[in-house]
Motif scaffolding. Structure first.
Motif, PDB file in Angstrom:
ATOM      1  N   ILE A  82       0.981  -1.377  -0.336  1.00 52.36           N
ATOM      2  CA  ILE A  82      -0.088   0.009   0.179  1.00 52.36           C
ATOM      3  C   ILE A  82       1.047   1.279   0.013  1.00 52.36           C
ATOM      4  CG2 ILE A  82      -1.890   1.127   1.048  1.00 52.36           C
ATOM      5  CD1 ILE A  82      -2.334  -1.687   2.913  1.00 52.36           C
ATOM      6  N   GLU A  83       1.016   2.115  -0.929  1.00 52.07           N
ATOM      7  CA  GLU A  83       1.545   3.259  -1.293  1.00 52.07           C
ATOM      8  C   GLU A  83       0.233   4.494  -0.522  1.00 52.07           C
ATOM      9  OE1 GLU A  83       3.251   3.016  -4.564  1.00 52.07           O
ATOM     10  OE2 GLU A  83       4.661   1.416  -4.302  1.00 52.07           O
ATOM     11  N   PHE A  84       0.648   4.839   0.474  1.00 53.14           N
ATOM     12  CA  PHE A  84       0.368   6.036   0.785  1.00 53.14           C
ATOM     13  C   PHE A  84       0.712   7.758  -0.022  1.00 53.14           C
ATOM     14  CE2 PHE A  84      -0.675   2.962   4.418  1.00 53.14           C
ATOM     15  CZ  PHE A  84      -2.023   2.885   4.351  1.00 53.14           C
ATOM     16  N   ASN A  85      -0.682   8.089   0.197  1.00 54.08           N
ATOM     17  CA  ASN A  85      -0.224   9.551  -0.436  1.00 54.08           C
ATOM     18  C   ASN A  85       0.688  10.357   0.268  1.00 54.08           C
ATOM     19  OD1 ASN A  85      -2.081  10.702   1.667  1.00 54.08           O
ATOM     20  ND2 ASN A  85      -3.650  11.193   0.212  1.00 54.08           N
ATOM     21  N   ASN A  86       0.598  10.505   1.499  1.00 55.04           N
ATOM     22  CA  ASN A  86       1.272  11.167   2.164  1.00 55.04           C
ATOM     23  C   ASN A  86       3.485  10.338   2.130  1.00 55.04           C
ATOM     24  OD1 ASN A  86       1.452   8.872   3.909  1.00 55.04           O
ATOM     25  ND2 ASN A  86       0.645  10.072   5.524  1.00 55.04           N
ATOM     26  N   GLY A  87       3.294   9.377   1.491  1.00 58.11           N
ATOM     27  CA  GLY A  87       4.693   8.741   1.405  1.00 58.11           C
ATOM     28  C   GLY A  87       4.792   7.854   1.649  1.00 58.11           C
ATOM     29  N   GLN A  88       4.099   7.365   3.054  1.00 56.09           N
ATOM     30  CA  GLN A  88       4.029   6.119   3.741  1.00 56.09           C
ATOM     31  C   GLN A  88       3.798   4.994   2.742  1.00 56.09           C
ATOM     32  OE1 GLN A  88       1.815   6.218   7.722  1.00 56.09           O
ATOM     33  NE2 GLN A  88       2.451   8.301   7.989  1.00 56.09           N
ATOM     34  N   ARG A  89       4.722   3.865   3.369  1.00 53.90           N
ATOM     35  CA  ARG A  89       4.116   2.643   2.915  1.00 53.90           C
ATOM     36  C   ARG A  89       4.185   1.709   3.434  1.00 53.90           C
ATOM     37  NH1 ARG A  89       8.563   0.313  -1.674  1.00 53.90           N
ATOM     38  NH2 ARG A  89       7.302  -1.607  -1.036  1.00 53.90           N
ATOM     39  N   GLU A  90       2.789   0.512   3.046  1.00 50.52           N
ATOM     40  CA  GLU A  90       3.059  -0.424   4.180  1.00 50.52           C
ATOM     41  C   GLU A  90       3.334  -2.402   2.963  1.00 50.52           C
ATOM     42  OE1 GLU A  90      -0.601  -1.294   6.249  1.00 50.52           O
ATOM     43  OE2 GLU A  90      -0.216   0.569   7.655  1.00 50.52           O
ATOM     44  N   LEU A  91       3.583  -3.005   4.096  1.00 46.47           N
ATOM     45  CA  LEU A  91       4.170  -4.075   3.653  1.00 46.47           C
ATOM     46  C   LEU A  91       3.349  -5.501   3.898  1.00 46.47           C
ATOM     47  CD1 LEU A  91       4.947  -6.398   0.728  1.00 46.47           C
ATOM     48  CD2 LEU A  91       7.336  -6.326   2.505  1.00 46.47           C
ATOM     49  N   HIS A  92       2.181  -6.255   3.899  1.00 47.55           N
ATOM     50  CA  HIS A  92       1.428  -7.191   3.719  1.00 47.55           C
ATOM     51  C   HIS A  92       1.876  -8.604   3.513  1.00 47.55           C
ATOM     52  CE1 HIS A  92      -2.183  -4.112   5.538  1.00 47.55           C
ATOM     53  NE2 HIS A  92      -0.866  -3.508   5.533  1.00 47.55           N
ATOM     54  N   THR A  93       2.362  -8.847   3.505  1.00 46.14           N
ATOM     55  CA  THR A  93       2.533 -10.811   3.776  1.00 46.14           C
ATOM     56  C   THR A  93       2.289 -11.783   4.993  1.00 46.14           C
ATOM     57  OG1 THR A  93       4.412 -10.978   5.018  1.00 46.14           O
ATOM     58  CG2 THR A  93       5.180  -9.875   3.216  1.00 46.14           C
ATOM     59  N   SER A  94       2.291 -12.430   4.810  1.00 45.88           N
ATOM     60  CA  SER A  94       1.472 -13.976   5.863  1.00 45.88           C
ATOM     61  C   SER A  94       2.461 -13.795   7.592  1.00 45.88           C
ATOM     62  CB  SER A  94       1.270 -15.338   5.051  1.00 45.88           C
ATOM     63  OG  SER A  94       2.642 -15.389   4.562  1.00 45.88           O
ATOM     64  N   GLN A  95       3.549 -13.379   7.471  1.00 45.63           N
ATOM     65  CA  GLN A  95       4.424 -13.470   8.193  1.00 45.63           C
ATOM     66  C   GLN A  95       4.625 -12.246   9.411  1.00 45.63           C
ATOM     67  OE1 GLN A  95       5.935 -15.011   5.619  1.00 45.63           O
ATOM     68  NE2 GLN A  95       4.842 -16.008   5.833  1.00 45.63           N
ATOM     69  N   PHE A  96       4.489 -11.091   8.314  1.00 43.04           N
ATOM     70  CA  PHE A  96       4.464  -9.847   9.068  1.00 43.04           C
ATOM     71  C   PHE A  96       3.920  -7.998   8.402  1.00 43.04           C
ATOM     72  CE2 PHE A  96       7.948  -9.854   6.152  1.00 43.04           C
ATOM     73  CZ  PHE A  96       7.309  -8.682   5.685  1.00 43.04           C
ATOM     74  N   LYS A  97       3.231  -7.219   9.027  1.00 42.41           N
ATOM     75  CA  LYS A  97       2.776  -6.139   8.178  1.00 42.41           C
ATOM     76  C   LYS A  97       4.091  -5.249   8.819  1.00 42.41           C
ATOM     77  CE  LYS A  97      -2.225  -7.280   8.718  1.00 42.41           C
ATOM     78  NZ  LYS A  97      -3.102  -6.482   9.157  1.00 42.41           N
ATOM     79  N   ARG A  98       4.218  -4.496   8.042  1.00 46.76           N
ATOM     80  CA  ARG A  98       5.824  -2.987   7.976  1.00 46.76           C
ATOM     81  C   ARG A  98       4.678  -1.926   6.972  1.00 46.76           C
ATOM     82  NH1 ARG A  98      10.256  -5.756   4.985  1.00 46.76           N
ATOM     83  NH2 ARG A  98      10.714  -6.705   7.123  1.00 46.76           N
ATOM     84  N   ARG A  99       5.019  -0.811   8.224  1.00 44.51           N
ATOM     85  CA  ARG A  99       4.878   0.256   7.658  1.00 44.51           C
ATOM     86  C   ARG A  99       6.537   1.254   7.741  1.00 44.51           C
ATOM     87  NH1 ARG A  99       0.391   4.657   7.758  1.00 44.51           N
ATOM     88  NH2 ARG A  99      -0.533   2.359   7.555  1.00 44.51           N
ATOM     89  N   GLU A 100       6.655   1.677   6.218  1.00 44.20           N
ATOM     90  CA  GLU A 100       7.801   2.941   5.894  1.00 44.20           C
ATOM     91  C   GLU A 100       7.626   3.502   5.861  1.00 44.20           C
ATOM     92  OE1 GLU A 100       9.383   0.875   2.548  1.00 44.20           O
ATOM     93  OE2 GLU A 100       9.166  -1.547   3.911  1.00 44.20           O
ATOM     94  N   TYR A 101       8.281   4.973   7.020  1.00 43.13           N
ATOM     95  CA  TYR A 101       7.665   6.121   6.835  1.00 43.13           C
ATOM     96  C   TYR A 101       8.627   7.131   5.933  1.00 43.13           C
ATOM     97  CZ  TYR A 101       4.630   4.553  10.483  1.00 43.13           C
ATOM     98  OH  TYR A 101       3.177   4.196  11.568  1.00 43.13           O
ATOM     99  N   PRO A 102       8.330   8.435   5.670  1.00 42.40           N
ATOM    100  CA  PRO A 102       8.964   9.072   4.804  1.00 42.40           C
ATOM    101  C   PRO A 102      10.741   9.412   5.308  1.00 42.40           C
ATOM    102  CG  PRO A 102       7.212   9.660   4.460  1.00 42.40           C
ATOM    103  CD  PRO A 102       7.095   8.730   5.615  1.00 42.40           C
ATOM    104  N   ASP A 103      10.525   9.802   6.742  1.00 38.87           N
ATOM    105  CA  ASP A 103      11.345   9.953   7.534  1.00 38.87           C
ATOM    106  C   ASP A 103      12.946   9.008   7.174  1.00 38.87           C
ATOM    107  OD1 ASP A 103      10.735   8.217   9.128  1.00 38.87           O
ATOM    108  OD2 ASP A 103      10.758   9.910  10.708  1.00 38.87           O
TER     109      ASP A 103
END
Length: 192
Positions: A135-156
């Motif tokens: 998921i790529e959000f319009n505020n620059g954040q990204r999320e990755l969802h897999t069967s093992q984890f959910k990860r959010r990456e922030y612009p900083d």
């Protein structure tokens, strides 16, 4: 238009030839057909209200009266459906589908099983064949969802990962790493 010739057939069909070259054929069940003077444009109006048009370039436009839906098939194989609620679907010859929903969300369905949704606010969701999702959000954040984890990456550069067992790990740009157990208790923090 003025009628040049009219013919009634034993099966109940009536054909009228107009002076402008158009042919009109009326069938006993209420269906009628109009062939344009160019010999290439044909319109059939069916007894149930459906209308089929064949254009000179062989584009076929079919209107389903009950569903208030138009289905256009182009010579190159592209099919476009317009639904009464404003939804539009494009079915490409290679199997790809593009759906535009009434709220202007666009969903692409690819032949390899991947999906992509583009929301009006600019958010983009991509789903892979294995079910993982980006998921790529319009505020620059990204999320990755897999069967093992959910990860959010922030612009900083901060990255927060939540594992299926509930454990959370946050990595900061400074190099600091903080790990929490499923209940939110800090089990590791490398404050620098």
């Amino acid at each position: 238009e003025e009628i040049q010739r009219e013919t009634a057939y034993p099966d109940g069909k009536v054909e009228k030839v107009l002076k402008n070259g158009c042919h009109l054929i009326f069938f006993p069940n209420g269906t009628w057909k109009k062939m344009g003077s160019d010999g290439k444009t044909v319109t059939i109006t069916f007894f149930n209200g459906d209308v089929k048009q064949v254009m000179p370039d062989q584009t076929v436009i079919y209107y389903y009266a009950d569903a208030k839906t138009t289905h256009t098939t182009y010579p190159d194989g592209l099919e476009v459906l317009h639904f009464s609620n404003g939804q539009i679907e494009k079915h490409y010859p290679d199997g790809k589908k593009e759906i535009t929903f009434p709220d202007q969300t666009i969903k692409n369905l690819f032949t390899d099983g991947q999906e992509e949704s583009i929301f009006p606010d600019g958010t983009i969701v991509r789903v892979q064949r294995d079910g993982s999702k980006t998921i790529e959000f319009n505020n620059g954040q990204r999320e990755l969802h897999t069967s093992q984890f959910k990860r959010r990456e922030y612009p900083d550069g901060t990255v927060k990962t939540v594992y299926m067992n509930g454990q959370q790990e946050t990595k900061y740009v400074s190099g600091r790493v903080r790990v929490k157990d499923k209940d939110g208790n800090i089990i590791m923090d490398t404050k620098l």
